[in-house]
Design a protein around this motif. Structure first.
Motif, short mmCIF file in Angstrom:
data_model
loop_
_atom_site.label_atom_id
_atom_site.label_comp_id
_atom_site.label_asym_id
_atom_site.label_seq_id
_atom_site.Cartn_x
_atom_site.Cartn_y
_atom_site.Cartn_z
N ASP A 135 26.48 -19.70 -64.87
CA ASP A 135 25.96 -20.96 -64.34
C ASP A 135 26.41 -21.23 -62.91
OD1 ASP A 135 28.63 -21.38 -64.91
OD2 ASP A 135 28.35 -23.46 -65.52
N GLY A 136 27.20 -20.33 -62.32
CA GLY A 136 27.70 -20.51 -60.97
C GLY A 136 29.11 -21.07 -60.90
N TYR A 149 32.80 -16.51 -72.77
CA TYR A 149 31.68 -17.35 -72.34
C TYR A 149 30.36 -16.67 -72.69
CZ TYR A 149 31.73 -13.97 -68.53
OH TYR A 149 31.71 -12.80 -67.80
N PRO A 150 29.27 -17.43 -72.79
CA PRO A 150 27.96 -16.84 -73.11
C PRO A 150 27.41 -16.07 -71.92
CG PRO A 150 28.00 -19.21 -73.56
CD PRO A 150 29.19 -18.89 -72.74
N SER A 151 26.59 -15.08 -72.19
CA SER A 151 25.95 -14.34 -71.10
C SER A 151 24.84 -15.15 -70.47
CB SER A 151 25.39 -13.02 -71.63
OG SER A 151 24.40 -13.27 -72.61
N ASN A 152 24.37 -16.19 -71.17
CA ASN A 152 23.30 -17.03 -70.65
C ASN A 152 23.52 -18.46 -71.11
OD1 ASN A 152 20.92 -18.27 -69.89
ND2 ASN A 152 19.61 -16.60 -70.54
N PHE A 153 23.82 -19.36 -70.19
CA PHE A 153 24.07 -20.76 -70.54
C PHE A 153 22.79 -21.54 -70.82
CE2 PHE A 153 28.17 -20.22 -68.19
CZ PHE A 153 29.00 -20.55 -69.26
N SER A 154 21.67 -21.10 -70.29
CA SER A 154 20.44 -21.89 -70.32
C SER A 154 19.86 -22.05 -71.71
CB SER A 154 19.39 -21.26 -69.40
OG SER A 154 19.03 -19.96 -69.85
N GLU A 155 20.31 -21.23 -72.68
CA GLU A 155 19.74 -21.29 -74.02
C GLU A 155 20.38 -22.37 -74.89
OE1 GLU A 155 20.09 -17.41 -75.66
OE2 GLU A 155 18.55 -16.53 -74.36
N ASN A 156 21.39 -23.09 -74.37
CA ASN A 156 22.09 -24.09 -75.16
C ASN A 156 22.12 -25.43 -74.43
OD1 ASN A 156 23.21 -22.30 -77.40
ND2 ASN A 156 23.94 -21.26 -75.56
N LYS A 157 22.34 -26.49 -75.19
CA LYS A 157 22.44 -27.82 -74.60
C LYS A 157 23.74 -28.01 -73.85
CE LYS A 157 19.46 -30.06 -78.04
NZ LYS A 157 19.38 -31.12 -79.08
N THR A 158 24.77 -27.26 -74.24
CA THR A 158 26.06 -27.34 -73.57
C THR A 158 26.50 -25.95 -73.11
OG1 THR A 158 27.21 -27.12 -75.69
CG2 THR A 158 26.81 -29.35 -74.90
N ASN A 170 36.25 -24.28 -60.93
CA ASN A 170 35.43 -25.16 -60.10
C ASN A 170 34.04 -25.15 -60.73
OD1 ASN A 170 34.27 -26.71 -58.14
ND2 ASN A 170 34.72 -25.35 -56.44
N VAL A 171 33.76 -26.14 -61.56
CA VAL A 171 32.59 -26.12 -62.43
C VAL A 171 31.33 -26.50 -61.65
CG1 VAL A 171 31.54 -27.09 -64.50
CG2 VAL A 171 34.00 -26.65 -64.43
N ALA A 172 30.30 -25.67 -61.79
CA ALA A 172 29.00 -25.96 -61.17
C ALA A 172 28.40 -27.21 -61.81
CB ALA A 172 28.06 -24.77 -61.34
N LYS A 173 27.86 -28.09 -60.99
CA LYS A 173 27.33 -29.36 -61.49
C LYS A 173 26.00 -29.16 -62.20
CE LYS A 173 26.64 -34.17 -60.14
NZ LYS A 173 26.71 -35.16 -59.04
#
Length: 339
Positions: A135-136, A149-158, A170-173
């Motif tokens: 996710d950056g 961590y997941p290989s792809n964050f976009s498949e989940n709500k969190t 430093n978490v991407a917004k």
């Protein structure tokens, strides 16, 4: 493997002729502590620069990332072939590729039958590794730490992540996909912020220090209806495992995050905590032969010193005796009171 065999594997990988088994062998070699040291030795002795024309192709970080990507691509291709071959079969079982420090866990299928692949990054023979999540989000991982961590964050709500050890993030917004960090008994939710976390399995507490933004702390597993405790910039949260409450106080944030720049700051810290940090920083075992030593208060700034220099510093600045032993590849520092 002999030196020529190792170089041949690298050549095969870079020119695209490497076999699946050779790819596995190359990954296991480079990902082991011994292999990492051998690679650096080959690089330092100009073995690799004499074989390859550019140093970019043999940068260890880039090379390791390319090897992992190649493995993932091969696994994905293999899965597609299996699905085509056995598409009429009611149940399909796919065996993942098992390799030290990277493992794949298939979660329960969602309604759309998508599966989430988890990767595990572990650090043992370096002091610090900086990495970027899908996710950056930028992560600095300290020696002896692990992040999952997941290989792809976009498949989940969190965006769900787990950390053991110490890390600065430093978490991407992304307000639509909250970032959830699971720390065992407790966890935290952020949208876009920077903070340091300490969560060692062999210690009785979890620490979170917030640099910027806002952190919502919770107990147990994440649920949007959880009762959250809020952390503000400049605050330290300490959670003692098994206790009901979060303890929050204001601290000097730089003291807790200076390590990401290669510096350890100590100011009137109990010597027990100092030794724990030094043990993880230098990847050594530390034995204390007198418990009274633990309460000694220590102040120092440590940057770029090797282990021998650190021991000299401790000898001059503390009233204790130090001995270093090496056996079976393990370095032990023994601390005891002067007689």
């Amino acid at each position: 493997m002999q030196t020529d065999n190792k170089i041949q594997l690298l050549q095969n990988f870079l020119n695209g002729s490497i076999t699946d088994q050779e790819l596995k062998n190359l990954f296991v070699w480079l990902n082991s502590e011994k292999g990492n040291m051998e690679f650096e030795k080959l690089l330092n002795e100009k073995w690799l620069t004499n074989k390859f024309q550019t140093t970019e192709n043999i940068d260890s970080t880039i090379l390791f990332s390319r090897i992992k990507t190649k493995i993932e691509d091969k696994q994905l291709s293999s899965r597609k072939q299996l699905l085509i071959r056995f598409r009429k079969v009611a149940a399909i079982f796919i065996l993942g590729l098992l390799i030290p420090t990277i493992y794949f866990t298939v979660l329960n299928p969602q309604k759309d039958n998508k599966k989430v692949v988890y990767l595990k990054e572990s650090l043992s023979n370096e002091k610090i590794r900086k990495m970027t999540l899908p996710d950056g989000t930028a992560v600095w991982l300290m020696s002896g730490s692990t992040i999952t961590y997941p290989s792809n964050f976009s498949e989940n709500k969190t965006r769900n992540v787990e950390i053991t050890g110490e890390a600065f993030l430093n978490v991407a917004k992304d307000s639509l996909h909250p970032f959830i960090l699971n720390l065992g008994e407790v966890g935290l939710k952020v949208v876009g912020t920077s903070f340091n976390v300490m969560n060692y399995g062999d210690e009785d507490r979890v620490n979170v220090v917030l640099k910027t933004g806002k952190v919502d702390l919770f107990k147990g597993k994440y649920n949007p209806d959880n009762d959250f405790v809020h952390l503000a910039p400049g605050q330290l949260m300490t959670y003692k495992k098994g206790e009901p409450e979060f303890l929050i106080s204001y601290v000097d944030v730089d003291k807790y995050i200076s390590w990401i720049n290669g510096t350890l700051l100590f100011h009137n810290d109990r010597f027990e905590e100092v030794l724990k940090k030094l043990g993880k920083w230098y990847n050594i075992s530390i034995e204390v032969n007198d418990r009274e030593i633990s309460n000694f208060l220590f102040t120092a700034t440590i940057k770029n010193e090797n282990l021998d220099q650190i021991v000299d510093l401790l000898k001059y600045s503390t009233p204790f005796k130090y001995s270093i032993y090496k056996a079976d590849g393990v370095t032990k520092l023994v601390v005891e009171k002067m007689k």
